[in-house]
Write a protein that holds these residues in place. Structure first.
Motif, short mmCIF file in Angstrom:
data_model
loop_
_atom_site.label_atom_id
_atom_site.label_comp_id
_atom_site.label_asym_id
_atom_site.label_seq_id
_atom_site.Cartn_x
_atom_site.Cartn_y
_atom_site.Cartn_z
N HIS A 158 1.05 -1.02 0.17
CA HIS A 158 0.15 -0.06 -0.05
C HIS A 158 0.64 1.10 -0.03
O HIS A 158 0.44 2.40 -0.66
CB HIS A 158 -0.95 -0.03 1.28
N GLY A 159 1.94 1.21 0.65
CA GLY A 159 2.55 2.46 0.71
C GLY A 159 3.32 2.69 -1.04
O GLY A 159 3.42 3.96 -1.27
N ALA A 619 -6.19 5.35 5.54
CA ALA A 619 -6.38 5.49 7.19
C ALA A 619 -6.92 4.12 7.79
O ALA A 619 -6.44 3.60 8.72
CB ALA A 619 -7.17 6.59 7.69
N THR A 620 -8.14 3.40 6.96
CA THR A 620 -8.64 2.42 7.45
C THR A 620 -7.66 1.29 7.37
O THR A 620 -7.63 0.31 8.07
CB THR A 620 -9.99 2.00 6.55
N ARG A 621 -7.07 1.16 6.34
CA ARG A 621 -6.04 0.22 5.73
C ARG A 621 -5.03 0.25 7.09
O ARG A 621 -4.28 -1.03 7.49
CB ARG A 621 -5.40 0.24 4.39
N ALA A 622 -4.50 1.34 7.43
CA ALA A 622 -3.35 1.34 8.49
C ALA A 622 -4.23 0.81 9.77
O ALA A 622 -3.23 0.14 10.60
CB ALA A 622 -3.16 2.84 8.93
N ARG A 623 -5.37 1.03 9.89
CA ARG A 623 -6.08 0.55 11.14
C ARG A 623 -6.00 -0.86 11.37
O ARG A 623 -5.71 -1.68 12.20
CB ARG A 623 -7.37 0.93 11.42
N LEU A 624 -6.28 -1.41 9.99
CA LEU A 624 -6.18 -2.92 9.91
C LEU A 624 -4.87 -3.65 9.84
O LEU A 624 -4.88 -4.77 10.25
CB LEU A 624 -6.88 -3.37 8.40
N ALA A 625 -3.87 -2.82 9.72
CA ALA A 625 -2.46 -3.38 9.65
C ALA A 625 -2.52 -3.44 11.38
O ALA A 625 -1.57 -4.39 11.69
CB ALA A 625 -1.61 -2.20 9.33
N THR A 659 -16.39 -0.85 15.05
CA THR A 659 -17.62 -0.30 15.33
C THR A 659 -17.75 1.20 14.46
O THR A 659 -16.93 1.47 14.04
CB THR A 659 -17.66 0.17 17.04
N GLU A 660 -18.99 1.77 14.59
CA GLU A 660 -19.15 3.01 14.09
C GLU A 660 -18.42 4.01 14.55
O GLU A 660 -18.04 5.01 13.78
CB GLU A 660 -20.78 3.34 14.05
N ARG A 661 -17.79 3.98 15.63
CA ARG A 661 -16.79 4.93 16.24
C ARG A 661 -15.47 4.64 15.82
O ARG A 661 -14.77 5.40 16.33
CB ARG A 661 -16.91 5.01 17.79
N GLY A 662 -15.10 3.41 15.05
CA GLY A 662 -13.86 3.11 14.75
C GLY A 662 -13.23 2.30 15.68
O GLY A 662 -11.79 1.92 15.55
#
Length: 674
Positions: A158-159, A619-625, A659-662
């Motif tokens: 992704h980077g 940003a979401t992909r980073a959270r999944l990492a 969740t909807e709050r992340g």
């Protein structure tokens, strides 16, 4: 330009490595090997010498070894001693001398529909090349490849995708991983080799008509196999599915080959394979289906004689407990899933578990991977206790455990004992199992399930369930009711997808209905047959129940802390997700997005976009990492000796939601069978 031959083999004549030569298709074929079904060639660009090396694949399996020993003159022992530092110098240093990559050969169609070969250039997944360096790499290679061969750059992570976003595709033509492999004709899902009879079904109706006659020697082939497929010799899918589908989890647990072969119908018609005896092999890089001229003499598989013994369940009166009060040892009273969630609460709350054991194992020539983990946490040379504390904090800050209660086996036992009709039905089923009267199992199971669903729940049982909540169930809003048996997640018996869960429950009436449905799933025809095949006695089999408050999800899915298609890969975690709750990923109602995350050096890449046209935001992909790294850290505990395991390399299967709050919630943790 003169070609130069180099070799690190004992006999230079066996090494055809070329330095400085332009690349033609014949030369590519001379030097290449095969990976994932495609010819490939390793290349090394030496910026200091303004040249490149085309490595003979048979002689040089690793770029780094070649550069160190053949170009820089290092001894292999010296390289091994400093391997991570050397890797950083060639994969992460912005001013690096060497650019390492792979050219793979693919075929596409031109505007007139004719096949045309093209090359794809990519780096390793851990490479952190900037956009400028990627453009230089591409231009250098493009200038030295036969102009008749198109060359596309494939970002390795992704980077790199983000780095290339600012560079025109006219300057650097590119193709993304999911674009290249999403329409692949053949995809291995679970490795294995078997001899059996191919049974090909074009529709679900054809399959349903023949299902009762399927046996252990059959290889079942159809667009998408149903989750309740019986135990057979092998699976073949003609439509796209994910390695984390229920059927592939079953294939992994059963140790049988599984693959996607999208042109299977043509092969079946051409070679007359339907009903034929075949030898079916799925490897990491190839799938083969060989017709046999004669019917082979086959022995029943080991599982057909296998006898799995359960630890006796504890049936003394036990209270309905909040999940956070359970520990792993409670699996004999509340079931495996409930005990695992209780253990997760303990890990997150206490922060005392060692979550770094996976990284502490030797990975030759490395003594351990602690340095990589420290880098992920932004720590410089921490002590082992400091690293363990940071890992515990990271996990607790990344995920949460679900709130809810667990019903013990004893509650199910009280319910079953309350009805003479239920006892009679259970007695009939036990007798049929003892006599191996498999022809009457299905009707007996269905009758017993019907009885369980409609037998009134004793007041004492209802009261225990209601009193476990701070307010009456009717005031709790939507609930989720999940199974938690002692006859699942066992060595040799996964039971993934075998027992029921009910995801939409409101009020006391629906709650009791859902609990009875989960209890009834313990005696479904499929679950009874599967347990009977491996010798699990009905007398030893019980069902606990998990009741949770429903948590709205913006994203949900499943991750396994391995790459299911490459068993020796210790770096990657495979993650599936789709918008909304994880149930639609688990039940296969949607084709999810698929990602691989490197939890050693870092980085991730998109494998497939599934039913959605767009990938997730960066940003979401980073959270999944972070979620993927958390899964690997939890593996250290749930597969390690502290949890009663013996091998921290044994992967986990984790169902999760955002969740909807992340925030992340883990709603299930279980072993993933390899």
């Amino acid at each position: 330009m003169t070609a130069q031959l180099l070799s690190d083999a004992a006999d230079p004549a066996t090494d055809r490595t070329v330095v400085g030569e332009n690349l033609s298709l014949p030369l590519f074929r001379t030097l290449s090997g095969v990976l994932a079904g495609h010819p490939y060639l390793k290349v090394v660009v030496d910026r200091a010498e303004n040249t490149w090396h085309l490595l003979d694949t048979a002689a040089h399996p690793f770029h780094v070894n070649y550069v160190a020993t053949r170009v820089l003159g290092m001894e292999l022992a010296a390289l091994d001693a400093e391997l991570d530092a050397f890797n950083a110098s060639v994969y992460m240093d912005p001013g690096r001398r060497f650019l390492l990559g792979v050219l793979s050969l693919h075929t596409g169609e031109d505007a007139e529909g004719r096949e045309r070969p093209f090359l794809v250039l990519e780096t390793t997944e851990a490479d952190t090349m900037s956009g400028e360096l990627l453009a230089f790499f591409y231009e250098f290679v493009r200038a030295r490849v036969d102009g008749r061969l198109p060359v596309l750059l494939k970002p390795a992570n992704h980077g790199q995708e983000e780095e290339l976003a600012a560079i025109s595709e006219r300057l650097v033509p590119r193709i993304l991983s999911h674009e290249l492999f999403g329409s692949r004709t053949r995809t291995p899902l679970n490795p294995g080799e078997v001899t059996g009879r191919l049974r090909f079904f074009r529709t679900n109706e054809e399959y349903a008509a023949a299902e009762a006659g399927l046996g252990w020697a059959d290889i079942v082939a159809m667009p998408c196999l149903p989750d309740d497929v019986p135990r057979v010799a092998g699976f073949l899918n003609t439509a796209q599915i994910t390695p984390l589908s229920h059927t592939n989890v079953l294939a992994s647990g059963w140790g049988i080959p599984n693959a996607i072969v999208r042109d299977l119908e043509q092969l079946v018609e051409r070679d007359g394979l339907d009903g034929a005896w075949v030898r079916y092999r799925v490897g990491e890089d190839e799938i083969s289906l060989e017709r046999l001229e004669e019917e082979p003499v086959l022995r029943a598989p080991a599982w057909h004689q296998q006898r799995i013994r359960l630890e006796p369940p504890l049936l003394e009166d036990a209270p309905v407990l909040s999940l956070h009060r359970l520990r792993s040892a409670d699996r004999d009273r509340y079931g495996t899933k409930a005990a695992n969630l209780g253990e997760l609460h303990h890990v997150l709350d206490s922060r005392t578990a060692d979550l770094t054991a996976f990284y502490g194992r030797p990975r030759p020539p490395r003594d351990d991977l602690y340095g990589h983990l420290a880098t992920r946490f932004g720590l410089s040379d921490p002590s082992v206790p400091e690293l363990r504390a940071r890992a515990a904090d990271f996990v607790a800050g990344t995920v949460g455990a679900p709130e809810g209660v667990a019903l013990p086996f004893a509650l199910q036992q009280h319910f079953l004992a309350s009805s003479p009709a239920l006892q009679q039905g259970i007695g009939k089923l036990k007798m049929a199992l003892e006599l191996d009267a498999t022809e009457v199992l299905d009707p007996l199971c269905l009758q017993l399930q019907q009885l369980i669903r409609h037998t009134p729940v004793p007041e004492s049982v209802t009261r225990q369930i209601s009193q476990a909540f701070p307010v009456p169930p009717a005031e709790l809003g939507r609930l989720v009711v999940r199974s938690s048996s002692n006859a699942e997640d066992l060595p040799g018996f996964s039971a993934a997808g075998v027992y029921d869960s009910v995801t939409t429950v409101h009020g006391t009436g629906e709650l009791l209905d859902a609990v009875r449905q989960v209890w009834a799933s313990l005696v479904s025809p499929r679950s009874v047959r599967l347990r009977h095949q491996v010798g699990i006695s009905l007398d030893d089999t019980y069902m606990g129940v998990i009741i949770q408050e429903y948590v709205p999800a913006s994203l949900g899915g499943v991750l396994v802390t391995c790459d299911p298609t490459r068993r020796e890969d210790f770096r990657n975690v495979y993650l599936n997700c789709s918008p909304g709750s994880p149930e639609q990923v688990v039940d296969g109602s949607v084709l999810p997005q698929q990602y691989l995350y490197n939890v050693v050096e870092g980085g991730g890449r998109t494998v497939a976009l599934g039913s959605w046209g767009d990938g997730l935001p960066a940003a979401t992909r980073a959270r999944l990492a972070d979620l993927s790294l958390t899964g690997r850290l939890l593996q250290s505990h749930f597969s390690g000796s502290d949890f009663g395991g013996a091998d921290v390399d044994k992967p986990l299967d984790i169902e999760w939601l955002m969740t909807e709050r992340g925030d992340f919630r883990l709603v299930q943790i279980r072993p993933y069978a390899l």
